[in-house]
Scaffold this motif. Structure first.
Motif, PDB file in Angstrom:
ATOM      1  N   GLU A 415      66.984  36.627  41.034  1.00 50.00           N
ATOM      2  CA  GLU A 415      66.991  35.407  40.231  1.00 50.00           C
ATOM      3  C   GLU A 415      66.374  34.221  40.977  1.00 50.00           C
ATOM      4  O   GLU A 415      66.824  33.086  40.852  1.00 50.00           O
ATOM      5  CB  GLU A 415      68.409  35.066  39.757  1.00 50.00           C
ATOM      6  N   ASN A 416      65.344  34.522  41.769  1.00 48.33           N
ATOM      7  CA  ASN A 416      64.681  33.459  42.515  1.00 48.33           C
ATOM      8  C   ASN A 416      63.595  32.813  41.666  1.00 48.33           C
ATOM      9  O   ASN A 416      63.005  33.454  40.796  1.00 48.33           O
ATOM     10  CB  ASN A 416      64.040  34.030  43.783  1.00 48.33           C
ATOM     11  N   PRO A 417      63.288  31.560  41.932  1.00 43.29           N
ATOM     12  CA  PRO A 417      62.085  30.981  41.318  1.00 43.29           C
ATOM     13  C   PRO A 417      60.844  31.714  41.829  1.00 43.29           C
ATOM     14  O   PRO A 417      60.843  32.239  42.944  1.00 43.29           O
ATOM     15  CB  PRO A 417      62.123  29.520  41.786  1.00 43.29           C
ATOM     16  N   VAL A 418      59.827  31.750  41.011  1.00 44.32           N
ATOM     17  CA  VAL A 418      58.586  32.416  41.419  1.00 44.32           C
ATOM     18  C   VAL A 418      57.809  31.452  42.321  1.00 44.32           C
ATOM     19  O   VAL A 418      57.280  30.444  41.867  1.00 44.32           O
ATOM     20  CB  VAL A 418      57.737  32.808  40.190  1.00 44.32           C
ATOM     21  N   THR A 419      57.798  31.782  43.604  1.00 39.75           N
ATOM     22  CA  THR A 419      57.100  30.936  44.573  1.00 39.75           C
ATOM     23  C   THR A 419      56.070  31.767  45.323  1.00 39.75           C
ATOM     24  O   THR A 419      56.074  33.004  45.270  1.00 39.75           O
ATOM     25  CB  THR A 419      58.078  30.318  45.590  1.00 39.75           C
ATOM     26  N   ASP A 420      55.213  31.068  46.045  1.00 39.39           N
ATOM     27  CA  ASP A 420      54.139  31.749  46.772  1.00 39.39           C
ATOM     28  C   ASP A 420      54.693  32.733  47.798  1.00 39.39           C
ATOM     29  O   ASP A 420      54.243  33.876  47.883  1.00 39.39           O
ATOM     30  CB  ASP A 420      53.258  30.711  47.461  1.00 39.39           C
ATOM     31  N   ILE A 421      55.706  32.317  48.587  1.00 40.25           N
ATOM     32  CA  ILE A 421      56.185  33.231  49.620  1.00 40.25           C
ATOM     33  C   ILE A 421      56.999  34.374  49.019  1.00 40.25           C
ATOM     34  O   ILE A 421      57.049  35.470  49.574  1.00 40.25           O
ATOM     35  CB  ILE A 421      56.986  32.489  50.717  1.00 40.25           C
ATOM     36  N   GLY A 422      57.613  34.124  47.836  1.00 41.10           N
ATOM     37  CA  GLY A 422      58.308  35.219  47.166  1.00 41.10           C
ATOM     38  C   GLY A 422      57.338  36.284  46.699  1.00 41.10           C
ATOM     39  O   GLY A 422      57.567  37.491  46.867  1.00 41.10           O
ATOM     40  N   LEU A 423      56.222  35.847  46.097  1.00 42.10           N
ATOM     41  CA  LEU A 423      55.208  36.787  45.638  1.00 42.10           C
ATOM     42  C   LEU A 423      54.575  37.532  46.802  1.00 42.10           C
ATOM     43  O   LEU A 423      54.308  38.744  46.720  1.00 42.10           O
ATOM     44  CB  LEU A 423      54.145  36.046  44.838  1.00 42.10           C
ATOM     45  N   THR A 439      60.437  45.105  42.052  1.00 47.17           N
ATOM     46  CA  THR A 439      60.657  44.225  40.912  1.00 47.17           C
ATOM     47  C   THR A 439      61.229  42.901  41.376  1.00 47.17           C
ATOM     48  O   THR A 439      61.886  42.830  42.421  1.00 47.17           O
ATOM     49  CB  THR A 439      61.605  44.871  39.880  1.00 47.17           C
ATOM     50  N   PHE A 440      60.932  41.840  40.607  1.00 43.88           N
ATOM     51  CA  PHE A 440      61.536  40.530  40.825  1.00 43.88           C
ATOM     52  C   PHE A 440      62.583  40.311  39.724  1.00 43.88           C
ATOM     53  O   PHE A 440      62.209  40.005  38.593  1.00 43.88           O
ATOM     54  CB  PHE A 440      60.497  39.404  40.707  1.00 43.88           C
ATOM     55  N   PRO A 441      63.863  40.477  39.982  1.00 46.45           N
ATOM     56  CA  PRO A 441      64.864  40.197  38.941  1.00 46.45           C
ATOM     57  C   PRO A 441      64.860  38.716  38.587  1.00 46.45           C
ATOM     58  O   PRO A 441      64.919  37.861  39.473  1.00 46.45           O
ATOM     59  CB  PRO A 441      66.192  40.604  39.602  1.00 46.45           C
ATOM     60  N   VAL A 446      62.931  32.164  33.405  1.00 44.60           N
ATOM     61  CA  VAL A 446      61.858  32.473  34.353  1.00 44.60           C
ATOM     62  C   VAL A 446      61.068  33.676  33.862  1.00 44.60           C
ATOM     63  O   VAL A 446      59.830  33.711  33.970  1.00 44.60           O
ATOM     64  CB  VAL A 446      62.439  32.732  35.763  1.00 44.60           C
ATOM     65  N   TYR A 447      61.765  34.668  33.305  1.00 43.01           N
ATOM     66  CA  TYR A 447      61.092  35.862  32.793  1.00 43.01           C
ATOM     67  C   TYR A 447      60.099  35.504  31.686  1.00 43.01           C
ATOM     68  O   TYR A 447      58.975  36.013  31.655  1.00 43.01           O
ATOM     69  CB  TYR A 447      62.143  36.838  32.263  1.00 43.01           C
ATOM     70  N   LYS A 448      60.502  34.619  30.793  1.00 40.49           N
ATOM     71  CA  LYS A 448      59.608  34.209  29.707  1.00 40.49           C
ATOM     72  C   LYS A 448      58.407  33.442  30.245  1.00 40.49           C
ATOM     73  O   LYS A 448      57.268  33.664  29.817  1.00 40.49           O
ATOM     74  CB  LYS A 448      60.383  33.363  28.695  1.00 40.49           C
ATOM     75  N   ASP A 449      58.659  32.537  31.191  1.00 43.71           N
ATOM     76  CA  ASP A 449      57.552  31.775  31.767  1.00 43.71           C
ATOM     77  C   ASP A 449      56.589  32.691  32.523  1.00 43.71           C
ATOM     78  O   ASP A 449      55.361  32.536  32.436  1.00 43.71           O
ATOM     79  CB  ASP A 449      58.080  30.697  32.716  1.00 43.71           C
ATOM     80  N   TRP A 450      57.126  33.637  33.257  1.00 45.53           N
ATOM     81  CA  TRP A 450      56.305  34.528  34.076  1.00 45.53           C
ATOM     82  C   TRP A 450      55.506  35.500  33.215  1.00 45.53           C
ATOM     83  O   TRP A 450      54.546  36.103  33.681  1.00 45.53           O
ATOM     84  CB  TRP A 450      57.204  35.263  35.062  1.00 45.53           C
ATOM     85  N   VAL A 472      59.186  45.110  35.662  1.00 49.08           N
ATOM     86  CA  VAL A 472      59.757  43.793  35.364  1.00 49.08           C
ATOM     87  C   VAL A 472      61.246  43.911  35.063  1.00 49.08           C
ATOM     88  O   VAL A 472      61.713  44.933  34.572  1.00 49.08           O
ATOM     89  CB  VAL A 472      59.018  43.116  34.198  1.00 49.08           C
ATOM     90  N   SER A 473      61.971  42.826  35.379  1.00 44.78           N
ATOM     91  CA  SER A 473      63.433  42.857  35.296  1.00 44.78           C
ATOM     92  C   SER A 473      63.978  41.536  34.767  1.00 44.78           C
ATOM     93  O   SER A 473      64.196  40.596  35.546  1.00 44.78           O
ATOM     94  CB  SER A 473      64.037  43.145  36.667  1.00 44.78           C
ATOM     95  N   PRO A 474      64.227  41.441  33.475  1.00 46.26           N
ATOM     96  CA  PRO A 474      64.898  40.245  32.958  1.00 46.26           C
ATOM     97  C   PRO A 474      66.410  40.386  33.081  1.00 46.26           C
ATOM     98  O   PRO A 474      66.945  41.497  33.086  1.00 46.26           O
ATOM     99  CB  PRO A 474      64.480  40.235  31.490  1.00 46.26           C
ATOM    100  N   HIS A 475      67.080  39.262  33.143  1.00 51.98           N
ATOM    101  CA  HIS A 475      68.534  39.247  33.135  1.00 51.98           C
ATOM    102  C   HIS A 475      69.045  38.691  31.809  1.00 51.98           C
ATOM    103  O   HIS A 475      68.452  37.776  31.245  1.00 51.98           O
ATOM    104  CB  HIS A 475      69.070  38.396  34.282  1.00 51.98           C
ATOM    105  N   TYR A 476      70.115  39.270  31.326  1.00 52.79           N
ATOM    106  CA  TYR A 476      70.899  38.774  30.198  1.00 52.79           C
ATOM    107  C   TYR A 476      70.114  38.512  28.911  1.00 52.79           C
ATOM    108  O   TYR A 476      70.245  37.447  28.302  1.00 52.79           O
ATOM    109  CB  TYR A 476      71.681  37.522  30.620  1.00 52.79           C
ATOM    110  N   PRO A 477      69.315  39.465  28.481  1.00 55.09           N
ATOM    111  CA  PRO A 477      68.751  39.317  27.140  1.00 55.09           C
ATOM    112  C   PRO A 477      69.835  39.514  26.100  1.00 55.09           C
ATOM    113  O   PRO A 477      70.766  40.309  26.293  1.00 55.09           O
ATOM    114  CB  PRO A 477      67.705  40.439  27.079  1.00 55.09           C
ATOM    115  N   ARG A 478      69.748  38.786  25.007  1.00 51.08           N
ATOM    116  CA  ARG A 478      70.652  39.021  23.882  1.00 51.08           C
ATOM    117  C   ARG A 478      70.205  40.291  23.151  1.00 51.08           C
ATOM    118  O   ARG A 478      69.060  40.715  23.291  1.00 51.08           O
ATOM    119  CB  ARG A 478      70.642  37.827  22.946  1.00 51.08           C
ATOM    120  N   PRO A 479      71.099  40.866  22.345  1.00 49.85           N
ATOM    121  CA  PRO A 479      70.700  42.090  21.627  1.00 49.85           C
ATOM    122  C   PRO A 479      69.422  41.910  20.825  1.00 49.85           C
ATOM    123  O   PRO A 479      68.585  42.809  20.769  1.00 49.85           O
ATOM    124  CB  PRO A 479      71.915  42.363  20.716  1.00 49.85           C
ATOM    125  N   SER A 480      69.258  40.727  20.228  1.00 48.98           N
ATOM    126  CA  SER A 480      68.065  40.482  19.416  1.00 48.98           C
ATOM    127  C   SER A 480      66.815  40.276  20.256  1.00 48.98           C
ATOM    128  O   SER A 480      65.698  40.305  19.726  1.00 48.98           O
ATOM    129  CB  SER A 480      68.290  39.254  18.529  1.00 48.98           C
TER     130      SER A 480
END
Length: 979
Positions: A415-423, A439-441, A446-450, A472-480
């Motif tokens: 759940e980190n922000p997408v930063t240069d050193i993370g990438l 994967t980047f959880p 953040v998942y939508k922006d990325w 790819v790894s999103p967290h906590y999507p709703r059922p919809s």
């Protein structure tokens, strides 16, 4: 693209001089010493050692110090208070002990390995600094040869600091416990030794080994040779590298007709290696290897050529008693419980786990996402000087764990922000291991922006859906949102956290996983999380709250599991691993066998197992009694389905009121992994009300509003009911219920700034009755007009009607309407029972409470439970009859048609609600599905009440047993939340 995989070899992490050494497993008894046990210890609050700054010198007197158990956390041994998350107190832990270096280690290199220390530390030998390190969960090995003399005793000292540079990376959503929390090992190696081993395998049986040899002279020739043996000890292949003066050695072998490793078939081979120097064996090594192959391309992830689904939970290395120093038995228990709940996937959170956990995952069969540890520390991720720290954490994680067949994905942070050193760290992971994806959880935003940002990242690095190194790894999507999330990227998706299991609600898991299971591009997911993050605390300063709402669990009146409020109450089990209903729901939802009705069809959700390997049995049940049974032969390939041919003959004449078929499925080990009840409705079955009632005869009398009827006394003045023995069995027959008793998840959701704005709940879930007008009360029945005021603008009014039927049966009809704005998750009529009516026996779905969206949890049958049971509160679905009695059998039966009945403990007694509207359960910060507007909401229904004494009739005893029959009560705690 095809990916080779890695087998399991136990490796030591790098030293401060960047060397890496391998344990000589066959020489372990002679050349290895565990340093676990009692050490001298002093804790200092703050960051300055003061007068103890030279504690590491051999002559320094530690006689006044206390002792501490290693491995262990000093907070759990009474040296400091506990901290949750990243608000870590500044503190120092000073450790001292002596070590004896055996004389027979002369001529060898001597090493000291620390598996894990929270949070940073410096190592000293005889007053000399041997090195320092500050990644809590990475293994670190120090070469202490220059300080250690075989045959002599040395002083070993460790200074542990709670706030070293980057400590925030190791404080992600858990207790921040301090100290030497994992094993410490002293060992010796020959000067020329294996420095690193990588084992790659493929599904055709090929095993490729690359070994790096350290300590060689320029003219030294070395060779690696060995063999591979199967699980029975039979040699199946030999291997040997060419003799070389180079450090790098390669050897390959082909295993004929290999047993492929999967979570369903965790077959392990043994690799035995010998390092020869100039023709002489100087080191031997044994390790396990699982032969399997990973591939991911075009949006699909495969193991051994087949698409797979991950279904599991996240897992912390945490024990309520031992803290971070989890034991072998605790790890085995956790993994076996996960397997018993039909899980095949474990995400380590949020760091590499104890090395023994991965060994157990290899052997028991569990897919693992292993995490490179740098969750939290968001501000550090904008600082480019931390890149080397992140890459070192990544390197050490992969060096230690790369050869485990169970490790199938690398998680790069959490759940980190997408930063240069993370990438850049992600790319570094890919450069170290091309055989697995990383994967980047990400949080949903953040998942939508990325989803857009990743395209530039791909272009810059030449990635596409066929050669991508990451999934790819999103967290906590709703059922919809789940299916839509999967379409945002052109690669496999795994929800590394979903359906947050805060408290005992767990409302979205079933719906979310069903989308995962049926969408090809979704690999699956892991629920947050497996167990509550609770630490057992003995104290008299925190009294139990009695019947009030609580965030904690008290196993005894003088102890509780500290979960830091509701921050740690997010497990499918309690802290001591007692299962919540969430655990049993996961078991049902994650089952690889699913039976659908109309027509009767079985789905095979195994990835590699044919259902011919599963034992299916069936029973024909009539009112809970077995009438016939048999076996089912089912042939069905993985990811397929087939119709079940099952139509047992129902015995005539029909003597039972309710019939059903109970189907069970057991695996090769005899574990029952699934069950399903299918209700039958043959014409002509006798009615339950007439069988349970129907006996009392006599005249009905009315005097001063009190109706005396055969079998009971009804008081129209108080709307209460007594049985024929004069025992009060219902203290109030006219109540309304609009909402549910508060729970951890509902309270958190309503308090959340993000979620509270979405809905406005009707404020009182059981409003008080303020006006009751009895309009008629005679031998035929009673009609009462009632009004329940909630506040100045909200109220419920309507009628409750009682009908005195023949045979001691009471017909109950309610017609209520809510007035005033708001929403509710549940509504209906309710009865208040005396506290003595603790026993509930029923025919319906059980044994656990279930709601829309978690209705796979329970099956139709005959069940019994008590109000003191851990699993008592909640809703029972599809109830046809329910008995509420005291220990002598006094009470009553409700006979309904497929009712939803809620039961709750209340200050005044026991509340039994008959629902007309029901929404799903909560999740943390997520409102239930199916909530209802309250203004104008009509609650209308009917059912029968049959009063009972301790002399049950033959039909009642035939179904439910003796009236004084004991019902086992499961309550392992003195007090628990959500009760």
């Amino acid at each position: 693209m095809d990916r080779n995989i890695l087998g399991m070899v136990l490796l030591m992490a790098s030293t401060t001089a960047s060397a890496q050494v391998t344990l000589p497993t066959t020489e372990k008894a002679t050349y290895t010493r565990s340093l676990s046990g009692q050490w001298d210890f002093k804790y200092i609050a703050g960051s300055s050692a003061g007068s103890d700054s030279l504690f590491f010198m051999p002559e320094y007197d530690t006689g006044a110090w206390k002792t501490i158990k290693v491995p262990g956390n000093w907070e759990l041994q009474g040296f400091a208070g506990m901290t949750y998350g990243k608000k870590v107190r500044a503190g120092l832990g000073l450790y001292r002990r002596t070590i004896d270096i055996p004389a027979e280690w002369d001529g060898r290199g001597i090493y000291l390995c620390l598996e894990g220390v929270n949070f940073g530390y410096t190592l000293y030998v005889d007053g000399h600094e041997a090195g320092s390190f500050n990644s809590s969960y990475n293994r670190q090995t120090f070469d202490i040869t220059r300080f250690a003399q075989p045959g002599h005793t040395h002083t070993l000292a460790v200074r542990v600091d709670t706030r070293p540079r980057g400590f925030e990376f190791d404080t992600n959503d858990d207790w921040s416990l301090s100290g030497i929390s994992r094993d410490v090992l002293l060992f010796a190696l020959p000067k020329v030794h294996i420095d690193d081993i990588t084992i790659n395998t493929s599904m055709d049986g090929r095993v490729d080994i690359e070994a790096l040899v350290a300590g060689k002279g320029k003219k030294d020739k070395t060779v690696i040779e060995g063999e591979i043996t199967d699980a029975e000890g039979n040699r199946v292949a030999s291997l040997a590298s060419a003799a070389t003066t180079s450090a790098r050695h390669r050897a390959a072998a082909g295993v004929p007709q290999p047993h492929l490793w999967t979570a369903e078939t965790p077959y392990l081979y043994t690799v035995s290696l010998r390092l020869k120097l100039n023709g002489q064996t100087v080191q031997t090594y044994n390790g396990k290897v699982g032969i399997r192959e990973i591939a991911w391309d075009g949006g699909i992830y495969r193991i051994n050529g087949r698409p797979v689904k991950f279904h599991g939970a996240t897992h912390h290395d945490l024990s309520p008693v031992h803290g971070r120093s989890i034991t072998d038995e605790e790890m085995k228990r956790d993994l076996q419980m996960m397997k018993d709940a039909n899980m095949n996937f474990l995400r380590t959170s949020h760091y590499p786990p104890a090395p023994r956990l991965l060994e157990l995952c290899d052997s028991i069969g569990m897919y693992v996402m292993c995490e490179v540890p740098f969750g939290f520390g968001e501000s550090n991720l904008k600082d480019s000087t931390f890149l080397d720290d992140l890459k070192n954490r990544a390197r050490l994680t992969l060096r230690r764990d790369k050869n485990h067949p169970s490790v199938v994905v690398w998680s790069v942070g959490n759940e980190n922000p997408v930063t240069d050193i993370g990438l850049k760290t992600g790319l570094y992971v890919a450069s170290l291991d091309s055989t697995r994806p990383f994967t980047f959880p990400m949080t949903p935003s953040v998942y939508k922006d990325w989803a857009e940002g990743h395209k530039a990242f791909d272009r810059a690095n030449g990635f596409n859906s066929r050669n991508t190194p990451y999934i790819v790894s999103p967290h906590y999507p709703r059922p919809s949102e789940v299916a839509a999330f999967a379409k945002m990227y052109d690669r496999p998706m795994v929800a590394t956290e979903y359906a947050h299991a805060l408290g005992t609600d767990f409302g979205q898991m079933q719906d979310i996983y069903e989308v995962m299971a049926t969408t090809p591009g979704i690999l699956g997911g892991s629920v947050w999380e497996f167990f509550d993050q609770g630490i057992l605390v003995d104290t008299d300063k925190k009294p139990t709250p009695g019947s009030k709402f609580a965030d904690y669990v008290w196993p005894t009146p003088g102890s509780y599991y500290d979960t830091s409020g509701n921050q740690g109450t997010d497990g499918m089990t309690y802290a001591d691993r007692t299962p919540q209903t969430d655990y049993y729901q996961a078991r049902k939802v994650y089952s690889n066998i699913i039976i659908r009705e109309a027509p009767l069809r079985v789905l095979n959700r195994f990835d590699f197992t044919n259902l011919s390997d599963i034992d299916f049995g069936w029973q024909l049940m009539g009112d809970g009694k077995e009438l016939a049974s048999g076996k089912l032969d089912v042939e069905c390939a993985p990811h397929d389905s087939t119709l079940l041919s099952l139509s047992p003959r129902v015995p005539q004449p029909l003597s039972a009121s309710k019939y059903w078929i109970s189907i069970t499925a057991k695996d090769r080990q005899g574990r029952q992994i699934y069950e399903k009840s299918v209700r039958l409705c043959p014409d002509g079955a006798p009615g339950l009300a007439q069988r349970i009632g129907g006996e009392p005869e006599g005249r009905t009398k009315v005097k001063k509003g009190v109706v005396t009827a055969p079998g009971y006394t009804f008081d129209g003045n108080t709307l209460s009911l007594k049985n024929a023995e004069g025992v009060e069995i219902i203290s109030d027959m006219a109540l309304a219920r609009i909402g549910r008793k508060p729970t951890l998840a509902s309270t958190a959701t309503q308090a959340s700034r993000r979620s509270s704005k979405l809905h406005s709940l009707w404020p009182a879930y059981m409003p008080g009755k303020t006006v009751t007008t009895v309009e008629a009360n005679n031998r035929k029945g009673c009609t009462a007009r009632v009004r329940f005021d909630c506040d100045s603008t909200r109220y419920i009014d309507g009628t409750v009607a009682i009908e005195h039927k023949p045979g001691g049966i009471i017909g109950y009809t309610f017609d209520l309407t809510a007035h005033g704005n708001g929403e509710t998750v549940e509504a209906g009529a309710a009865l208040m029972l005396p506290k003595e009516l603790t026993n509930m026996r029923y025919m319906g779905n059980g044994p656990y409470a279930a709601y829309p969206g978690r209705d796979m949890l329970s099956e139709y049958g005959l069940w019994s439970i008590t109000s003191g049971d851990l699993y008592y509160p909640g809703n029972r679905q599809h109830v046809d009859i329910a008995l509420f009695t005291d220990d002598d059998g006094n009470g009553f039966a409700i006979v309904a048609d497929d009712a939803d009945i809620a039961v709750e403990n209340h200050d005044r007694g026991i509340v039994v609600g008959i629902n007309t509207h029901v929404a799903s359960a909560y999740n943390k910060y997520e409102w239930p599905a199916g909530m209802t507007e309250t203004d104008g909401l009509r609650m209308k229904g009917s059912f029968d009440i049959i009063p009972l004494t301790g002399r049950w009739n033959e039909a009642t005893r035939a179904i439910f047993g003796q009236p004084d029959g004991e019902i086992p009560t499961f309550m392992p705690f003195y007090h628990a939340y959500d009760l």
